[in-house]
Every structure is written in C-alpha cells, then in structure tokens.
Design a protein around this motif. Sequence first.
Motif, PDB file in Angstrom:
ATOM      1  N   GLY A 126       0.836  -1.191   0.000  1.00  0.00           N
ATOM      2  CA  GLY A 126       0.000   0.000   0.000  1.00  0.00           C
ATOM      3  C   GLY A 126       0.870   1.239   0.000  1.00  0.00           C
ATOM      4  O   GLY A 126       1.729   1.407  -0.859  1.00  0.00           O
ATOM      5  N   ASP A 127       0.666   2.106   1.000  1.00  0.00           N
ATOM      6  CA  ASP A 127       1.447   3.338   1.096  1.00  0.00           C
ATOM      7  C   ASP A 127       2.567   3.232   2.127  1.00  0.00           C
ATOM      8  O   ASP A 127       3.164   4.249   2.511  1.00  0.00           O
ATOM      9  CB  ASP A 127       0.537   4.513   1.481  1.00  0.00           C
ATOM     10  CG  ASP A 127      -0.471   4.823   0.383  1.00  0.00           C
ATOM     11  OD1 ASP A 127      -0.139   4.604  -0.797  1.00  0.00           O
ATOM     12  OD2 ASP A 127      -1.589   5.275   0.712  1.00  0.00           O
ATOM     13  N   ILE A 128       2.851   2.033   2.581  1.00  0.00           N
ATOM     14  CA  ILE A 128       3.872   1.829   3.605  1.00  0.00           C
ATOM     15  C   ILE A 128       5.002   0.955   3.053  1.00  0.00           C
ATOM     16  O   ILE A 128       4.739  -0.105   2.473  1.00  0.00           O
ATOM     17  CB  ILE A 128       3.299   1.161   4.870  1.00  0.00           C
ATOM     18  CG1 ILE A 128       2.139   1.979   5.426  1.00  0.00           C
ATOM     19  CG2 ILE A 128       4.384   0.976   5.917  1.00  0.00           C
ATOM     20  CD1 ILE A 128       2.528   3.356   5.946  1.00  0.00           C
ATOM     21  N   PHE A 129       6.247   1.414   3.231  1.00  0.00           N
ATOM     22  CA  PHE A 129       7.401   0.578   2.883  1.00  0.00           C
ATOM     23  C   PHE A 129       8.013   0.097   4.197  1.00  0.00           C
ATOM     24  O   PHE A 129       8.408   0.901   5.043  1.00  0.00           O
ATOM     25  CB  PHE A 129       8.446   1.368   2.085  1.00  0.00           C
ATOM     26  CG  PHE A 129       9.550   0.498   1.542  1.00  0.00           C
ATOM     27  CD1 PHE A 129       9.429  -0.108   0.310  1.00  0.00           C
ATOM     28  CD2 PHE A 129      10.706   0.271   2.283  1.00  0.00           C
ATOM     29  CE1 PHE A 129      10.429  -0.928  -0.196  1.00  0.00           C
ATOM     30  CE2 PHE A 129      11.710  -0.540   1.799  1.00  0.00           C
ATOM     31  CZ  PHE A 129      11.579  -1.143   0.554  1.00  0.00           C
ATOM     32  N   SER A 130       8.070  -1.221   4.367  1.00  0.00           N
ATOM     33  CA  SER A 130       8.587  -1.809   5.607  1.00  0.00           C
ATOM     34  C   SER A 130       9.825  -2.631   5.297  1.00  0.00           C
ATOM     35  O   SER A 130       9.919  -3.251   4.226  1.00  0.00           O
ATOM     36  CB  SER A 130       7.527  -2.691   6.259  1.00  0.00           C
ATOM     37  OG  SER A 130       6.342  -1.966   6.524  1.00  0.00           O
ATOM     38  N   TRP A 131      10.759  -2.655   6.245  1.00  0.00           N
ATOM     39  CA  TRP A 131      11.976  -3.431   6.029  1.00  0.00           C
ATOM     40  C   TRP A 131      12.531  -3.976   7.338  1.00  0.00           C
ATOM     41  O   TRP A 131      12.194  -3.494   8.423  1.00  0.00           O
ATOM     42  CB  TRP A 131      13.039  -2.601   5.321  1.00  0.00           C
ATOM     43  CG  TRP A 131      13.605  -1.451   6.091  1.00  0.00           C
ATOM     44  CD1 TRP A 131      14.759  -1.412   6.829  1.00  0.00           C
ATOM     45  CD2 TRP A 131      13.052  -0.126   6.179  1.00  0.00           C
ATOM     46  NE1 TRP A 131      14.954  -0.164   7.374  1.00  0.00           N
ATOM     47  CE2 TRP A 131      13.933   0.639   6.979  1.00  0.00           C
ATOM     48  CE3 TRP A 131      11.906   0.490   5.658  1.00  0.00           C
ATOM     49  CZ2 TRP A 131      13.693   1.982   7.270  1.00  0.00           C
ATOM     50  CZ3 TRP A 131      11.669   1.824   5.953  1.00  0.00           C
ATOM     51  CH2 TRP A 131      12.555   2.547   6.751  1.00  0.00           C
ATOM     52  N   THR A 132      13.352  -4.987   7.195  1.00  0.00           N
ATOM     53  CA  THR A 132      14.036  -5.587   8.331  1.00  0.00           C
ATOM     54  C   THR A 132      15.518  -5.250   8.226  1.00  0.00           C
ATOM     55  O   THR A 132      16.141  -5.482   7.180  1.00  0.00           O
ATOM     56  CB  THR A 132      13.865  -7.118   8.338  1.00  0.00           C
ATOM     57  OG1 THR A 132      12.465  -7.425   8.361  1.00  0.00           O
ATOM     58  CG2 THR A 132      14.537  -7.732   9.556  1.00  0.00           C
TER      59      THR A 132
END
Length: 238
Positions: A126-132
């Motif tokens: 969606g409008d969120i970029f998530s990372w580890t």
Amino acid sequence: MGPVSSLIAGLILLGTEVSAAAVPPESGFAAVPEPAHQAALYDGPIIFDVIRKGKKIGEHVTRFEPADDGLLVVNDLDLKVKVLFITAFKLDYHSEAVWDESGLKLLEAKVKQGRKRRVLEGLRDGDIFSWTTPKGESLSADNPETLYPTDHWHVGVVDQHQVLNTLTGAMDDVNIRPVQWESVPTGTGPRRALKYQYEGDLDNQVWYDEAGRWVGLQFKGKDGSTVRYVCRQCGKDG
C-alpha cells in the motif's frame, strides 16, 4: 556505499578536486524524473573505479533492467585493500531494488565483510514501505515515493532530509546542500557537475552533472584517507 552512502562508516567517497563556479540561485534540479526516466539518462550501466591513496581498490557498478512491475536497479561493489601484499580489508556489496511510478517497491541488500554477513530486506505494501534491518529490527516509512536508499543514482535524493542506509538499515537524518559547480573527470572527458555536501548522520560529497546524472562520490575512511569514486561510465555528456 554509500553505495553507496557512507560505506563502512566512511570507506568510500568520490571526489573531484577541480575548479568551480558559484552555485546558481536555483541550485538543484527543477523537476525530479520518474525512476525509469532517470535510469534512461545513463543509457547503460554506471561504472566507477574506487580510488584510495592513488590506487584502485575496487569497482562499483549500477545496472538497470526492466522488470514486470517496474524498473530493477542492481548495485554491485567489490572492495579490497592490501597492506604489504596482504588483504587487510575486503567487502562485497550487492543490492537489488524495484522501482515503479509510486517509488521504491522492493529492496534487498547484502553485505559480506570478512566472515560477517548482513542482509536488509524491504517491501512496499500500500502506502507503507517496511523493512528488516541487518540486526533484525522492523522499521517502516509512509513515504515510499520519496524514500531513497543510499545508492545515489537518482538525483531526487538531493531534496530529501532522510535516506535509507542500506548498510545499517537505519533512516539517516541528513542535510544535502549544493556547494558549487565543478569539473569532474569521467570516461568521456571532464564534465560540469554540481557538488552536494551531505551533513548529519552521513558526511560525504556527491556530484551530479547538468542532466542530473550521478558522476561522483567521495568521503573519508576510518583511517582518515580519502576514497573516491571516479566515473568510468556514467552516460554521455550533452
């Protein structure tokens, strides 16, 4: 580094030590191109020789490939520093990022330094970029359209105040200010380019030519030596 940003807390930076003119009042670039249009400016891969103390210690290559869902950008950096014919430092960096019209969509960065291995993985939902992060921390940003990893190829980064450090996984706070126009060496001859100074969590200099192509990077290594990216191939001038 890098990229690649402030690689290994500053083992890499390109530079030029040539003359300059004053920065124009409208310093910067009026329009930020979409990723595919920015990549097209280079008309092929970007290739830098990495120079330290007058000797080549590595090579950085950025390649652009079409992807089903956008543009694939691949970065490879290989560094090797020898002291008395013994390898004192070796680093291999590889990253792959997918971009589309909405910005950064996918990112994976792998760093191999001696026996150490680090991996960063991220994905937009969606409008969120998530990372580890390499330490296993989970982070996210709600601005994927203006989220730039520290690989420098896209001139849009100069308008940002945070960058995603692909070595640490952290969001680094930076002030990226234009300094002056300079003549930088490239594989097709000297080229006029605008020097930008990174200040804050990163301390390095980056150069972009009048078309907005990345043509230089420089910073101090841990030992105080200057490491430079010298452009061998970074698009044709003009």
